[in-house]
Design an enzyme around this catalytic site. Structure first.
Site, PDB file in Angstrom:
ATOM      1  N   GLY A  46      46.507  43.902   1.541  1.00  0.00           N
ATOM      2  CA  GLY A  46      45.667  42.986   2.299  1.00  0.00           C
ATOM      3  C   GLY A  46      45.856  41.574   1.807  1.00  0.00           C
ATOM      4  N   GLN A  51      43.586  32.963   0.505  1.00  0.00           N
ATOM      5  CA  GLN A  51      44.437  33.203  -0.658  1.00  0.00           C
ATOM      6  C   GLN A  51      45.744  32.418  -0.612  1.00  0.00           C
ATOM      7  OE1 GLN A  51      43.875  37.667  -0.158  1.00  0.00           O
ATOM      8  NE2 GLN A  51      44.300  37.476  -2.360  1.00  0.00           N
ATOM      9  N   CYS A  91      43.607  42.772  -6.981  1.00  0.00           N
ATOM     10  CA  CYS A  91      43.669  41.636  -6.063  1.00  0.00           C
ATOM     11  C   CYS A  91      44.919  40.812  -6.339  1.00  0.00           C
ATOM     12  CB  CYS A  91      42.419  40.779  -6.229  1.00  0.00           C
ATOM     13  SG  CYS A  91      42.350  39.336  -5.138  1.00  0.00           S
ATOM     14  N   LEU A  92      45.601  40.406  -5.283  1.00  0.00           N
ATOM     15  CA  LEU A  92      46.779  39.559  -5.456  1.00  0.00           C
ATOM     16  C   LEU A  92      46.435  38.227  -6.105  1.00  0.00           C
ATOM     17  CD1 LEU A  92      48.546  40.251  -2.023  1.00  0.00           C
ATOM     18  CD2 LEU A  92      49.127  41.197  -4.283  1.00  0.00           C
ATOM     19  N   HIS A 133      36.984  43.509   1.136  1.00  0.00           N
ATOM     20  CA  HIS A 133      37.577  42.698   0.071  1.00  0.00           C
ATOM     21  C   HIS A 133      38.137  41.395   0.659  1.00  0.00           C
ATOM     22  CE1 HIS A 133      40.038  42.345  -3.753  1.00  0.00           C
ATOM     23  NE2 HIS A 133      40.687  41.528  -2.941  1.00  0.00           N
ATOM     24  N   GLU A 134      38.888  41.517   1.752  1.00  0.00           N
ATOM     25  CA  GLU A 134      39.486  40.323   2.367  1.00  0.00           C
ATOM     26  C   GLU A 134      38.432  39.435   3.017  1.00  0.00           C
ATOM     27  OE1 GLU A 134      42.350  39.682   1.402  1.00  0.00           O
ATOM     28  OE2 GLU A 134      42.865  41.701   0.753  1.00  0.00           O
ATOM     29  N   HIS A 137      37.009  37.158   0.532  1.00  0.00           N
ATOM     30  CA  HIS A 137      37.839  35.967   0.308  1.00  0.00           C
ATOM     31  C   HIS A 137      37.508  34.880   1.322  1.00  0.00           C
ATOM     32  CE1 HIS A 137      40.544  37.042  -2.918  1.00  0.00           C
ATOM     33  NE2 HIS A 137      40.854  38.194  -2.337  1.00  0.00           N
TER      34      HIS A 137
END
Length: 185
Positions: A46, A51, A91-92, A133-134, A137
């Site tokens: 994702g 991000q 997480c990225l 999660h996204e 962000h």
């Protein structure tokens, strides 16, 4: 298509709240393609526009094993939440850290497709976790915000140290992930 730079915690730009997407044009299509390429290359499941320092309400995800089922959610809003589930998240934007996070187990979301048409979808399991999660962000929130302040501070200090080392030694190999990258959201 182009790979975009993923912001890393504690970069303050990750705390920016996204604004609604209003133009469904070629630029949006290119951004979606670039985000998907960036997500797959990372590798992650994702990626939110926040991000990659684009503060628009847009996220992409693909939780399939084959990585061939991309999903795009523009201007997403949760209509309902049900149950609770604890799962390990990575997480990225918080590389190489994985922690247990509690979230609703099932959600119903309303969003727009890349052409602007509206759809609703029921998600559960990994899809529900990834979407939430996204969406966090897009609201300027990270999964570390669900952790104790002590854990969050420890992660922040370690990431700042790694970022400094990368700036001072640009050719050095990055730290290897502590767990499978297939679950990095």
């Amino acid at each position: 298509m182009a790979r975009l730079t993923i912001l890393e915690f504690p970069d303050p730009r990750l705390r920016t709240r996204a604004v609604a997407v209003e133009k469904f044009d070629g630029a949006l299509q290119r951004l979606i393609a670039d985000m998907l390429e960036t997500m797959y290359a990372a590798p992650g499941i994702g990626l939110a526009a926040t991000q990659v320092n684009v503060h628009r309400a847009l996220l992409v995800m693909d939780t399939s094993q084959e990585k061939n089922q991309p999903q795009v959610y523009i201007n997403p809003e949760l209509l309902s939440r049900d149950g609770l589930e604890v799962s390990e998240e990575g997480c990225l934007s918080v590389p190489n850290f994985f922690e247990q996070v509690e979230r609703p187990a099932r959600v119903r979301v309303r969003a727009q497709n890349p052409d602007g048409s509206v759809f609703e979808r029921d998600l559960e399991g990994l899809d529900a976790v990834c979407l939430q999660h996204e969406m966090d962000h897009l609201a300027g929130k990270l999964f570390v915000d669900y952790l104790s302040s002590l854990k969050r501070e420890r992660i922040r200090r370690r990431l700042e140290k790694e970022q400094k080392e990368r700036r001072e030694h640009p050719g050095a190999a990055p730290a290897s992930p502590a767990r499978s990258a297939a679950r990095v959201i």
